[in-house]
Design a protein around this motif. Structure first.
Motif, PDB file in Angstrom:
ATOM      1  N   ILE A   1       5.837  -6.206  -2.278  1.00  0.00           N
ATOM      2  CA  ILE A   1       4.702  -5.794  -3.187  1.00  0.00           C
ATOM      3  C   ILE A   1       5.005  -4.555  -3.730  1.00  0.00           C
TER       4      ILE A   1
ATOM      5  N   LYS B   1       7.841  -2.962  -3.513  1.00  0.00           N
ATOM      6  CA  LYS B   1       9.020  -2.776  -4.327  1.00  0.00           C
ATOM      7  C   LYS B   1       8.950  -3.017  -5.896  1.00  0.00           C
TER       8      LYS B   1
ATOM      9  N   VAL C   1       7.163  -0.152  -7.443  1.00  0.00           N
ATOM     10  CA  VAL C   1       8.130   1.011  -7.993  1.00  0.00           C
ATOM     11  C   VAL C   1       8.776   0.245  -9.276  1.00  0.00           C
TER      12      VAL C   1
ATOM     13  N   SER D   1      14.394  -0.515  -0.892  1.00  0.00           N
ATOM     14  CA  SER D   1      13.115  -0.686  -0.099  1.00  0.00           C
ATOM     15  C   SER D   1      13.135  -1.359   1.195  1.00  0.00           C
TER      16      SER D   1
ATOM     17  N   LEU E   1      10.387  -2.513   4.534  1.00  0.00           N
ATOM     18  CA  LEU E   1       8.928  -2.173   5.070  1.00  0.00           C
ATOM     19  C   LEU E   1       8.764  -2.126   6.727  1.00  0.00           C
TER      20      LEU E   1
ATOM     21  N   VAL F   1      15.700   5.881  -1.638  1.00  0.00           N
ATOM     22  CA  VAL F   1      15.134   4.920  -0.456  1.00  0.00           C
ATOM     23  C   VAL F   1      13.445   5.114  -0.635  1.00  0.00           C
ATOM     24  N   GLY F   2      13.035   4.303   0.118  1.00  0.00           N
ATOM     25  CA  GLY F   2      11.586   4.033   0.226  1.00  0.00           C
ATOM     26  C   GLY F   2      11.061   3.052   0.885  1.00  0.00           C
ATOM     27  N   GLY F   3       9.696   3.014   1.118  1.00  0.00           N
ATOM     28  CA  GLY F   3       8.913   2.001   1.899  1.00  0.00           C
ATOM     29  C   GLY F   3       8.389   2.564   2.953  1.00  0.00           C
TER      30      GLY F   3
ATOM     31  N   ALA G   1      11.147   8.658  -1.811  1.00  0.00           N
ATOM     32  CA  ALA G   1       9.995   8.889  -2.606  1.00  0.00           C
ATOM     33  C   ALA G   1       8.956   8.072  -1.505  1.00  0.00           C
TER      34      ALA G   1
ATOM     35  N   ASP H   1       5.931   6.941  -2.579  1.00  0.00           N
ATOM     36  CA  ASP H   1       5.086   6.044  -3.279  1.00  0.00           C
ATOM     37  C   ASP H   1       5.782   5.753  -4.451  1.00  0.00           C
TER      38      ASP H   1
HETATM   39 CO1  B1M Z   1       4.368  -7.400   6.905  1.00  0.00          CO
HETATM   40  N1  B1M Z   1       4.466  -6.077   8.172  1.00  0.00           N
HETATM   41  N2  B1M Z   1       5.357  -8.479   8.136  1.00  0.00           N
HETATM   42  N3  B1M Z   1       3.974  -9.137   5.715  1.00  0.00           N
HETATM   43  N4  B1M Z   1       3.053  -6.519   6.230  1.00  0.00           N
HETATM   44  C1  B1M Z   1       3.852  -4.706   7.586  1.00  0.00           C
HETATM   45  C2  B1M Z   1       4.705  -3.895   6.885  1.00  0.00           C
HETATM   46  C3  B1M Z   1       3.254  -4.104   9.081  1.00  0.00           C
HETATM   47  C4  B1M Z   1       3.046  -2.556   9.184  1.00  0.00           C
HETATM   48  C5  B1M Z   1       1.879  -4.693   9.641  1.00  0.00           C
HETATM   49  C6  B1M Z   1       1.498  -4.322  10.902  1.00  0.00           C
HETATM   50  O1  B1M Z   1       1.893  -4.697  11.937  1.00  0.00           O
HETATM   51  N5  B1M Z   1       0.530  -3.417  10.542  1.00  0.00           N
HETATM   52  C7  B1M Z   1       4.427  -4.644   9.898  1.00  0.00           C
HETATM   53  C8  B1M Z   1       5.639  -3.620  10.136  1.00  0.00           C
HETATM   54  C9  B1M Z   1       5.699  -2.940  11.340  1.00  0.00           C
HETATM   55  C10 B1M Z   1       6.847  -2.103  11.387  1.00  0.00           C
HETATM   56  O2  B1M Z   1       7.843  -2.671  11.453  1.00  0.00           O
HETATM   57  N6  B1M Z   1       6.793  -0.757  11.376  1.00  0.00           N
HETATM   58  C11 B1M Z   1       4.646  -5.952   9.421  1.00  0.00           C
HETATM   59  C12 B1M Z   1       5.220  -7.093  10.216  1.00  0.00           C
HETATM   60  C13 B1M Z   1       5.514  -6.936  11.620  1.00  0.00           C
HETATM   61  C14 B1M Z   1       5.486  -8.264   9.499  1.00  0.00           C
HETATM   62  C15 B1M Z   1       6.268  -9.492  10.339  1.00  0.00           C
HETATM   63  C16 B1M Z   1       7.328  -9.047  11.386  1.00  0.00           C
HETATM   64  C17 B1M Z   1       4.993 -10.093  10.860  1.00  0.00           C
HETATM   65  C18 B1M Z   1       5.384 -11.373  11.664  1.00  0.00           C
HETATM   66  O3  B1M Z   1       5.925 -12.530  11.032  1.00  0.00           O
HETATM   67  N7  B1M Z   1       5.348 -11.383  13.006  1.00  0.00           N
HETATM   68  C19 B1M Z   1       6.821 -10.322   9.032  1.00  0.00           C
HETATM   69  C20 B1M Z   1       8.238  -9.880   8.690  1.00  0.00           C
HETATM   70  C21 B1M Z   1       8.654 -10.679   7.599  1.00  0.00           C
HETATM   71  C22 B1M Z   1      10.059 -10.143   6.968  1.00  0.00           C
HETATM   72  O4  B1M Z   1       9.875  -9.054   6.131  1.00  0.00           O
HETATM   73  N8  B1M Z   1      11.131 -10.721   7.633  1.00  0.00           N
HETATM   74  C23 B1M Z   1       5.793  -9.848   8.050  1.00  0.00           C
HETATM   75  C24 B1M Z   1       5.506 -10.553   6.932  1.00  0.00           C
HETATM   76  C25 B1M Z   1       4.208 -10.218   5.849  1.00  0.00           C
HETATM   77  C26 B1M Z   1       4.093 -11.163   4.831  1.00  0.00           C
HETATM   78  C27 B1M Z   1       5.396 -12.183   4.366  1.00  0.00           C
HETATM   79  C28 B1M Z   1       2.905 -12.073   5.329  1.00  0.00           C
HETATM   80  C29 B1M Z   1       3.387 -10.109   3.478  1.00  0.00           C
HETATM   81  C30 B1M Z   1       4.502  -9.741   2.471  1.00  0.00           C
HETATM   82  C31 B1M Z   1       4.129 -10.170   1.209  1.00  0.00           C
HETATM   83  C32 B1M Z   1       4.983  -9.638   0.287  1.00  0.00           C
HETATM   84  O5  B1M Z   1       5.409  -8.434   0.309  1.00  0.00           O
HETATM   85  N9  B1M Z   1       5.210 -10.634  -0.732  1.00  0.00           N
HETATM   86  C33 B1M Z   1       3.314  -9.062   4.695  1.00  0.00           C
HETATM   87  C34 B1M Z   1       2.398  -8.144   4.272  1.00  0.00           C
HETATM   88  C35 B1M Z   1       1.490  -8.073   3.001  1.00  0.00           C
HETATM   89  C36 B1M Z   1       2.271  -6.714   5.112  1.00  0.00           C
HETATM   90  C37 B1M Z   1       1.345  -5.468   4.745  1.00  0.00           C
HETATM   91  C38 B1M Z   1      -0.173  -6.330   5.153  1.00  0.00           C
HETATM   92  C39 B1M Z   1       1.110  -5.085   3.469  1.00  0.00           C
HETATM   93  C40 B1M Z   1       2.464  -4.652   2.812  1.00  0.00           C
HETATM   94  C41 B1M Z   1       2.145  -4.117   1.413  1.00  0.00           C
HETATM   95  O6  B1M Z   1       2.630  -4.878   0.556  1.00  0.00           O
HETATM   96  N10 B1M Z   1       1.687  -3.221   1.170  1.00  0.00           N
HETATM   97  C42 B1M Z   1       1.868  -4.412   5.746  1.00  0.00           C
HETATM   98  C43 B1M Z   1       0.697  -3.638   6.732  1.00  0.00           C
HETATM   99  C44 B1M Z   1       0.435  -2.492   5.803  1.00  0.00           C
HETATM  100  O7  B1M Z   1       1.165  -1.968   5.103  1.00  0.00           O
HETATM  101  N11 B1M Z   1      -0.781  -2.215   5.734  1.00  0.00           N
HETATM  102  C45 B1M Z   1       2.590  -5.381   6.692  1.00  0.00           C
HETATM  103  C46 B1M Z   1       1.150  -2.597  -0.085  1.00  0.00           C
HETATM  104  C47 B1M Z   1       2.336  -1.972  -1.028  1.00  0.00           C
HETATM  105  C48 B1M Z   1       1.593  -1.365  -2.198  1.00  0.00           C
HETATM  106  O8  B1M Z   1       2.729  -0.725   0.045  1.00  0.00           O
HETATM  107  O9  B1M Z   1       4.807  -2.069   0.677  1.00  0.00           O
HETATM  108  O10 B1M Z   1       3.952   0.347   1.613  1.00  0.00           O
HETATM  109  P1  B1M Z   1       4.186  -0.482   0.433  1.00  0.00           P
HETATM  110  O11 B1M Z   1       4.665   0.117  -0.945  1.00  0.00           O
HETATM  111  C49 B1M Z   1       4.472   1.438  -1.183  1.00  0.00           C
HETATM  112  C50 B1M Z   1       5.303   2.634  -0.527  1.00  0.00           C
HETATM  113  O12 B1M Z   1       6.000   2.243   0.589  1.00  0.00           O
HETATM  114  C51 B1M Z   1       6.558   2.696  -1.567  1.00  0.00           C
HETATM  115  O13 B1M Z   1       5.654   2.618  -2.745  1.00  0.00           O
HETATM  116  C52 B1M Z   1       4.745   1.358  -2.814  1.00  0.00           C
HETATM  117  C53 B1M Z   1       3.919   1.632  -3.670  1.00  0.00           C
HETATM  118  O14 B1M Z   1       3.137   3.045  -3.405  1.00  0.00           O
HETATM  119  N12 B1M Z   1       7.646   2.159  -1.587  1.00  0.00           N
HETATM  120  C54 B1M Z   1       8.791   2.843  -2.091  1.00  0.00           C
HETATM  121  C55 B1M Z   1       7.989   0.876  -1.171  1.00  0.00           C
HETATM  122  N13 B1M Z   1       9.273   0.689  -1.644  1.00  0.00           N
HETATM  123  C56 B1M Z   1       9.805   1.917  -1.878  1.00  0.00           C
HETATM  124  C57 B1M Z   1      11.088   2.141  -2.636  1.00  0.00           C
HETATM  125  C58 B1M Z   1      11.390   3.416  -3.220  1.00  0.00           C
HETATM  126  C59 B1M Z   1      10.113   4.317  -3.144  1.00  0.00           C
HETATM  127  C60 B1M Z   1       8.905   4.119  -2.531  1.00  0.00           C
HETATM  128  O15 B1M Z   1      12.534   3.695  -3.574  1.00  0.00           O
HETATM  129  C61 B1M Z   1      13.475   2.804  -3.604  1.00  0.00           C
END
Ligand code: B1M
Length: 210
Positions: free
Chosen positions: A103, A105, A108, A146, A148, A174-176, A193, A195
């Motif tokens: 999501i 990625k 971005v 990216s 996460l 890189v980011g995430g 970055a 975000d």
């Molecule tokens: Co997952 N997940 N997840 N998950 N998930 C997290 C990341 C987690 C923090 C939840 C938690 O435990 N609180 C945790 C990670 C813990 C850790 O390692 N630190 C986690 C986990 C553990 C897991 C699983 C292992 C769960 C399990 O199965 N036991 C599993 C792993 C699967 C895998 O990847 N192999 C898993 C699975 C999933 C879903 C598939 C159910 C789903 C993903 C759906 C999808 O992406 N299509 C999911 C989701 C949705 C999340 C949370 C709830 C939301 C992530 C998200 O999309 N955020 C997340 C908890 C949370 O963050 N509250 C979580 C919204 C998005 C806009 O933000 O991705 O951070 P974000 O991106 C931001 C910045 O990070 C940045 O810009 C974006 C916009 O501003 N950014 C970049 C991102 N990439 C960038 C690249 C850049 C620059 C900036 O430059 C290249």
């Protein structure tokens, strides 16, 4: 209200139909399509990006605005001559191997496209080999990686090492959520970055484009 402001307003509120109508009107009035893109669509998406970073709008609003922008782009495309829309650079983006989160990625990616960059999105679960193959094929100016999960960010280092031979011709960002500036420095990335809006700013800086 001048037509460009109307387009920006419709785009920021995510009203794709209004964006199409107002863009068509602007084109019929003879407005340059490149002006509509730069001063209308891209300006509006940049505002959305900043609001998103400041938590004034959230993921759904950004995605809806991006969809409205795509509608606008489809409307102006027939009016663009070949050289009219100069892309600012090619960005190859992907989520690392073992990681299915896309999501952030995608945001971005959307913001980079909105900022005038050509984006090749490899998707999720991308191995070093796939990054290298895609670098050979698309010759990007920037590779954007990216991740996460704390368990997958370490794989960014493998990708950076795998791209060692290409570092003279491309930059790496890189980011995430778990990635930090310190971590980016440790693994030898050119930029980090926190975000999507900052990612666009950082890429602009890396490529020295406006
Ligand atoms: Co997952 N997940 N997840 N998950 N998930 C997290 C990341 C987690 C923090 C939840 C938690 O435990 N609180 C945790 C990670 C813990 C850790 O390692 N630190 C986690 C986990 C553990 C897991 C699983 C292992 C769960 C399990 O199965 N036991 C599993 C792993 C699967 C895998 O990847 N192999 C898993 C699975 C999933 C879903 C598939 C159910 C789903 C993903 C759906 C999808 O992406 N299509 C999911 C989701 C949705 C999340 C949370 C709830 C939301 C992530 C998200 O999309 N955020 C997340 C908890 C949370 O963050 N509250 C979580 C919204 C998005 C806009 O933000 O991705 O951070 P974000 O991106 C931001 C910045 O990070 C940045 O810009 C974006 C916009 O501003 N950014 C970049 C991102 N990439 C960038 C690249 C850049 C620059 C900036 O430059 C290249």
């Amino acid at each position: 209200m001048p037509i460009l402001n109307q387009i920006k307003e419709a785009l920021m509120s995510g009203d794709a139909n209004e964006v199409r109508k107002r863009t068509t009107k602007a084109l019929e009035e003879g407005l340059d399509p490149v002006v509509i893109i730069n001063d209308g669509f891209i300006t509006a998406m940049n505002i959305i990006g900043v609001k998103f970073r400041n938590n004034e709008v959230y993921v759904p609003e950004v995605l809806i605005a991006a969809r409205a922008m795509h509608t606008g782009m489809d409307t102006v495309k027939p009016y663009l001559t070949g050289a009219a829309l100069q892309e600012k650079g090619t960005i190859l983006i992907g989520t690392v191997k073992g990681d299915l989160h896309d999501i952030g990625k995608n945001l971005v990616s959307i913001m980079l496209q909105s900022g005038g960059f050509r984006v090749i999105d490899l998707g999720i679960d991308i191995s070093v080999e796939k990054f290298v193959e895609a670098v050979e094929e698309y010759k990007p100016d920037v590779v954007a990686i990216s991740a996460l999960l704390t368990s997958t960010i370490t794989y960014m280092k493998n990708i950076i090492e795998g791209l060692a031979d290409y570092r003279g011709q491309l930059k790496i960002i890189v980011g995430g959520a778990p990635v930090t500036q310190d971590f980016a420095d440790q693994i030898g990335a050119d930029a980090y970055a926190p975000d999507a809006a900052s990612a666009v700013e950082k890429v602009r800086k890396l490529l020295e484009v406006a």
